[in-house]
Design a protein around this motif. Sequence first.
Motif, PDB file in Angstrom:
ATOM      1  N   THR A  63     -24.747  -6.953 -18.279  1.00 35.34           N
ATOM      2  CA  THR A  63     -24.891  -7.630 -17.000  1.00 35.34           C
ATOM      3  C   THR A  63     -25.434  -6.651 -15.978  1.00 35.34           C
ATOM      4  OG1 THR A  63     -23.724  -9.047 -15.404  1.00 35.34           O
ATOM      5  CG2 THR A  63     -22.518  -7.127 -16.244  1.00 35.34           C
ATOM      6  N   ILE A  64     -25.590  -7.123 -14.732  1.00 37.52           N
ATOM      7  CA  ILE A  64     -26.037  -6.247 -13.652  1.00 37.52           C
ATOM      8  C   ILE A  64     -24.822  -5.769 -12.871  1.00 37.52           C
ATOM      9  CG2 ILE A  64     -27.390  -6.074 -11.540  1.00 37.52           C
ATOM     10  CD1 ILE A  64     -29.053  -6.207 -14.117  1.00 37.52           C
ATOM     11  N   VAL A  65     -24.740  -4.463 -12.670  1.00 35.26           N
ATOM     12  CA  VAL A  65     -23.615  -3.840 -11.977  1.00 35.26           C
ATOM     13  C   VAL A  65     -24.093  -3.259 -10.646  1.00 35.26           C
ATOM     14  CG1 VAL A  65     -21.878  -2.014 -12.071  1.00 35.26           C
ATOM     15  CG2 VAL A  65     -22.466  -3.285 -14.155  1.00 35.26           C
ATOM     16  N   ALA A  66     -23.361  -3.587  -9.594  1.00 37.32           N
ATOM     17  CA  ALA A  66     -23.580  -2.951  -8.288  1.00 37.32           C
ATOM     18  C   ALA A  66     -22.650  -1.749  -8.195  1.00 37.32           C
ATOM     19  CB  ALA A  66     -23.284  -3.934  -7.161  1.00 37.32           C
ATOM     20  N   LEU A  67     -23.220  -0.580  -8.050  1.00 38.54           N
ATOM     21  CA  LEU A  67     -22.452   0.666  -8.009  1.00 38.54           C
ATOM     22  C   LEU A  67     -22.079   1.017  -6.571  1.00 38.54           C
ATOM     23  CD1 LEU A  67     -24.682   2.691 -10.493  1.00 38.54           C
ATOM     24  CD2 LEU A  67     -22.467   1.633 -10.989  1.00 38.54           C
ATOM     25  N   PRO A  68     -21.106   1.905  -6.375  1.00 37.16           N
ATOM     26  CA  PRO A  68     -20.789   2.355  -5.014  1.00 37.16           C
ATOM     27  C   PRO A  68     -22.043   2.871  -4.310  1.00 37.16           C
ATOM     28  CG  PRO A  68     -19.086   3.075  -6.521  1.00 37.16           C
ATOM     29  CD  PRO A  68     -20.172   2.471  -7.372  1.00 37.16           C
ATOM     30  N   GLY A  69     -22.227   2.423  -3.090  1.00 34.80           N
ATOM     31  CA  GLY A  69     -23.443   2.748  -2.351  1.00 34.80           C
ATOM     32  C   GLY A  69     -24.442   1.614  -2.335  1.00 34.80           C
ATOM     33  N   ALA A  70     -24.128   0.517  -3.035  1.00 34.96           N
ATOM     34  CA  ALA A  70     -25.017  -0.648  -3.048  1.00 34.96           C
ATOM     35  C   ALA A  70     -24.743  -1.522  -1.837  1.00 34.96           C
ATOM     36  CB  ALA A  70     -24.824  -1.455  -4.327  1.00 34.96           C
ATOM     37  N   MET A  71     -25.776  -2.205  -1.406  1.00 30.86           N
ATOM     38  CA  MET A  71     -25.646  -3.208  -0.351  1.00 30.86           C
ATOM     39  C   MET A  71     -26.094  -4.537  -0.929  1.00 30.86           C
ATOM     40  SD  MET A  71     -27.400  -3.222   3.432  1.00 30.86           S
ATOM     41  CE  MET A  71     -26.960  -4.442   4.661  1.00 30.86           C
ATOM     42  N   MET A  72     -25.195  -5.520  -0.924  1.00 33.24           N
ATOM     43  CA  MET A  72     -25.502  -6.829  -1.483  1.00 33.24           C
ATOM     44  C   MET A  72     -26.449  -7.587  -0.559  1.00 33.24           C
ATOM     45  SD  MET A  72     -23.887  -6.755  -4.323  1.00 33.24           S
ATOM     46  CE  MET A  72     -23.960  -8.463  -4.874  1.00 33.24           C
ATOM     47  N   PRO A  73     -27.166  -8.585  -1.094  1.00 30.60           N
ATOM     48  CA  PRO A  73     -28.106  -9.334  -0.247  1.00 30.60           C
ATOM     49  C   PRO A  73     -27.480  -9.931   1.002  1.00 30.60           C
ATOM     50  CG  PRO A  73     -28.529  -9.809  -2.559  1.00 30.60           C
ATOM     51  CD  PRO A  73     -27.279  -8.975  -2.518  1.00 30.60           C
ATOM     52  N   LYS A  74     -26.206 -10.299   0.960  1.00 32.52           N
ATOM     53  CA  LYS A  74     -25.547 -10.872   2.140  1.00 32.52           C
ATOM     54  C   LYS A  74     -25.102  -9.795   3.135  1.00 32.52           C
ATOM     55  CE  LYS A  74     -22.747 -14.315   1.974  1.00 32.52           C
ATOM     56  NZ  LYS A  74     -21.612 -15.225   1.655  1.00 32.52           N
ATOM     57  N   GLY A  75     -25.255  -8.517   2.757  1.00 38.84           N
ATOM     58  CA  GLY A  75     -24.926  -7.435   3.669  1.00 38.84           C
ATOM     59  C   GLY A  75     -23.625  -6.716   3.373  1.00 38.84           C
ATOM     60  N   ASN A  76     -22.790  -7.257   2.466  1.00 35.10           N
ATOM     61  CA  ASN A  76     -21.541  -6.558   2.165  1.00 35.10           C
ATOM     62  C   ASN A  76     -21.818  -5.315   1.327  1.00 35.10           C
ATOM     63  OD1 ASN A  76     -22.187  -8.840   0.457  1.00 35.10           O
ATOM     64  ND2 ASN A  76     -20.376  -8.356  -0.746  1.00 35.10           N
ATOM     65  N   LEU A  77     -20.994  -4.296   1.525  1.00 40.20           N
ATOM     66  CA  LEU A  77     -21.213  -2.988   0.927  1.00 40.20           C
ATOM     67  C   LEU A  77     -20.244  -2.756  -0.220  1.00 40.20           C
ATOM     68  CD1 LEU A  77     -21.475  -1.001   4.277  1.00 40.20           C
ATOM     69  CD2 LEU A  77     -23.304  -2.170   3.040  1.00 40.20           C
ATOM     70  N   ILE A  78     -20.710  -2.032  -1.214  1.00 46.72           N
ATOM     71  CA  ILE A  78     -19.888  -1.732  -2.382  1.00 46.72           C
ATOM     72  C   ILE A  78     -19.376  -0.300  -2.275  1.00 46.72           C
ATOM     73  CG2 ILE A  78     -19.791  -1.622  -4.890  1.00 46.72           C
ATOM     74  CD1 ILE A  78     -20.253  -4.430  -3.735  1.00 46.72           C
ATOM     75  N   PHE A  79     -18.046  -0.187  -2.227  1.00 52.07           N
ATOM     76  CA  PHE A  79     -17.378   1.105  -2.225  1.00 52.07           C
ATOM     77  C   PHE A  79     -16.248   1.061  -3.253  1.00 52.07           C
ATOM     78  CE2 PHE A  79     -19.034   1.223   2.196  1.00 52.07           C
ATOM     79  CZ  PHE A  79     -19.655   2.463   2.155  1.00 52.07           C
ATOM     80  N   PRO A  80     -15.797   2.211  -3.736  1.00 50.42           N
ATOM     81  CA  PRO A  80     -14.613   2.214  -4.612  1.00 50.42           C
ATOM     82  C   PRO A  80     -13.432   1.574  -3.884  1.00 50.42           C
ATOM     83  CG  PRO A  80     -15.690   4.358  -4.659  1.00 50.42           C
ATOM     84  CD  PRO A  80     -16.346   3.575  -3.551  1.00 50.42           C
ATOM     85  N   GLY A  81     -12.626   0.838  -4.632  1.00 51.62           N
ATOM     86  CA  GLY A  81     -11.473   0.184  -4.021  1.00 51.62           C
ATOM     87  C   GLY A  81     -10.420  -0.139  -5.062  1.00 51.62           C
ATOM     88  N   GLU A  82      -9.529  -1.051  -4.713  1.00 53.28           N
ATOM     89  CA  GLU A  82      -8.464  -1.477  -5.618  1.00 53.28           C
ATOM     90  C   GLU A  82      -8.313  -2.984  -5.564  1.00 53.28           C
ATOM     91  OE1 GLU A  82      -4.672   0.341  -5.133  1.00 53.28           O
ATOM     92  OE2 GLU A  82      -5.401   2.383  -5.508  1.00 53.28           O
ATOM     93  N   LEU A  83      -7.973  -3.575  -6.698  1.00 51.75           N
ATOM     94  CA  LEU A  83      -7.626  -4.984  -6.783  1.00 51.75           C
ATOM     95  C   LEU A  83      -6.291  -5.102  -7.487  1.00 51.75           C
ATOM     96  CD1 LEU A  83     -10.982  -6.781  -7.706  1.00 51.75           C
ATOM     97  CD2 LEU A  83      -9.671  -7.051  -5.602  1.00 51.75           C
ATOM     98  N   ARG A  84      -5.320  -5.589  -6.766  1.00 52.13           N
ATOM     99  CA  ARG A  84      -3.967  -5.736  -7.310  1.00 52.13           C
ATOM    100  C   ARG A  84      -3.444  -4.419  -7.890  1.00 52.13           C
ATOM    101  NH1 ARG A  84      -2.612 -11.160  -8.764  1.00 52.13           N
ATOM    102  NH2 ARG A  84      -3.502 -12.534  -7.165  1.00 52.13           N
ATOM    103  N   GLY A  85      -3.733  -3.316  -7.195  1.00 53.98           N
ATOM    104  CA  GLY A  85      -3.203  -2.028  -7.610  1.00 53.98           C
ATOM    105  C   GLY A  85      -4.002  -1.290  -8.665  1.00 53.98           C
ATOM    106  N   GLU A  86      -5.110  -1.858  -9.128  1.00 48.09           N
ATOM    107  CA  GLU A  86      -5.954  -1.198 -10.132  1.00 48.09           C
ATOM    108  C   GLU A  86      -7.264  -0.762  -9.486  1.00 48.09           C
ATOM    109  OE1 GLU A  86      -5.173  -0.399 -13.169  1.00 48.09           O
ATOM    110  OE2 GLU A  86      -3.246  -1.457 -13.292  1.00 48.09           O
ATOM    111  N   LYS A  87      -7.669   0.466  -9.747  1.00 44.74           N
ATOM    112  CA  LYS A  87      -8.884   0.997  -9.137  1.00 44.74           C
ATOM    113  C   LYS A  87     -10.123   0.305  -9.710  1.00 44.74           C
ATOM    114  CE  LYS A  87      -6.987   5.549  -8.038  1.00 44.74           C
ATOM    115  NZ  LYS A  87      -6.909   5.223  -6.599  1.00 44.74           N
ATOM    116  N   SER A  88     -11.110   0.115  -8.831  1.00 43.25           N
ATOM    117  CA  SER A  88     -12.361  -0.532  -9.226  1.00 43.25           C
ATOM    118  C   SER A  88     -13.514   0.211  -8.565  1.00 43.25           C
ATOM    119  CB  SER A  88     -12.351  -2.000  -8.806  1.00 43.25           C
ATOM    120  OG  SER A  88     -13.460  -2.697  -9.339  1.00 43.25           O
ATOM    121  N   PHE A  89     -14.540   0.522  -9.352  1.00 48.41           N
ATOM    122  CA  PHE A  89     -15.609   1.405  -8.881  1.00 48.41           C
ATOM    123  C   PHE A  89     -16.981   0.730  -8.877  1.00 48.41           C
ATOM    124  CE2 PHE A  89     -12.186   4.061 -10.420  1.00 48.41           C
ATOM    125  CZ  PHE A  89     -12.042   4.972  -9.388  1.00 48.41           C
ATOM    126  N   GLY A  90     -16.994  -0.560  -8.631  1.00 44.48           N
ATOM    127  CA  GLY A  90     -18.259  -1.281  -8.581  1.00 44.48           C
ATOM    128  C   GLY A  90     -17.996  -2.762  -8.735  1.00 44.48           C
TER     129      GLY A  90
END
Length: 208
Positions: free
Chosen positions: A141-168
């Motif tokens: 699939t296509i992965v947006a990595l940290p530092g990406a800007m989505m077409p709607k303007g939201n930015l991709i940074f490392p974060g967490e979802l329900r306590g688990e780290k997510s890097f894209g």
Amino acid sequence: MIFTYNKEGVGDVLMVIVADSGDAPLDVERKGKVARVFRTDRQETVAWNIFEVSSLLAIDGRGQVFLSDSDVAVLNQELQQEGFSETLLHDSEPKFVVGEIIEMVAHPDSDHLNICQVKVAADKVIQIVAGAPNAALGLKTIVALPGAMMPKGNLIFPGELRGEKSFGMMCSPRELHLPNAPQKRGIIELSPNEVVGTAFDPTKHWQG
């Protein structure tokens, strides 16, 4: 690092986003044509605004723009001239790439999220927490990595979802604003022959 420019909507200002500010309180320090935006809790720089940037660089496009090493060198010279000690570290690697899910386990604290190990380069695997219903082991699939800007303007940074780290983020055709994208949940499904790490090319990776 994300460069954004919208002369019609914002003015002749280049915005350079270097970190996720989250909900932290922010302040601004301005010297001449340069403004530093920083977190007041730990003095960390999260963005720079370069005013009258067309006097320094010729910038084409609107939204996320991509600069050369020499462009970034000009910006660093401007920061130095205005009295700032920090420098911009240029990262020219593509931020939307072909990825492959090589491991996937159910999130222990969710009934719809999965913790995926996604290969995004020959020598790089990242963890992404995803809720796509069609995520599957071996899917490319296509992965947006940290530092990406989505077409709607939201930015991709490392974060967490329900306590688990997510890097894209693994992207759906709709999130990438691809033509005739299905208006439903689900990440883009690429041919098994696609090469991991290849930069996203809408004309090649989407036949919608």
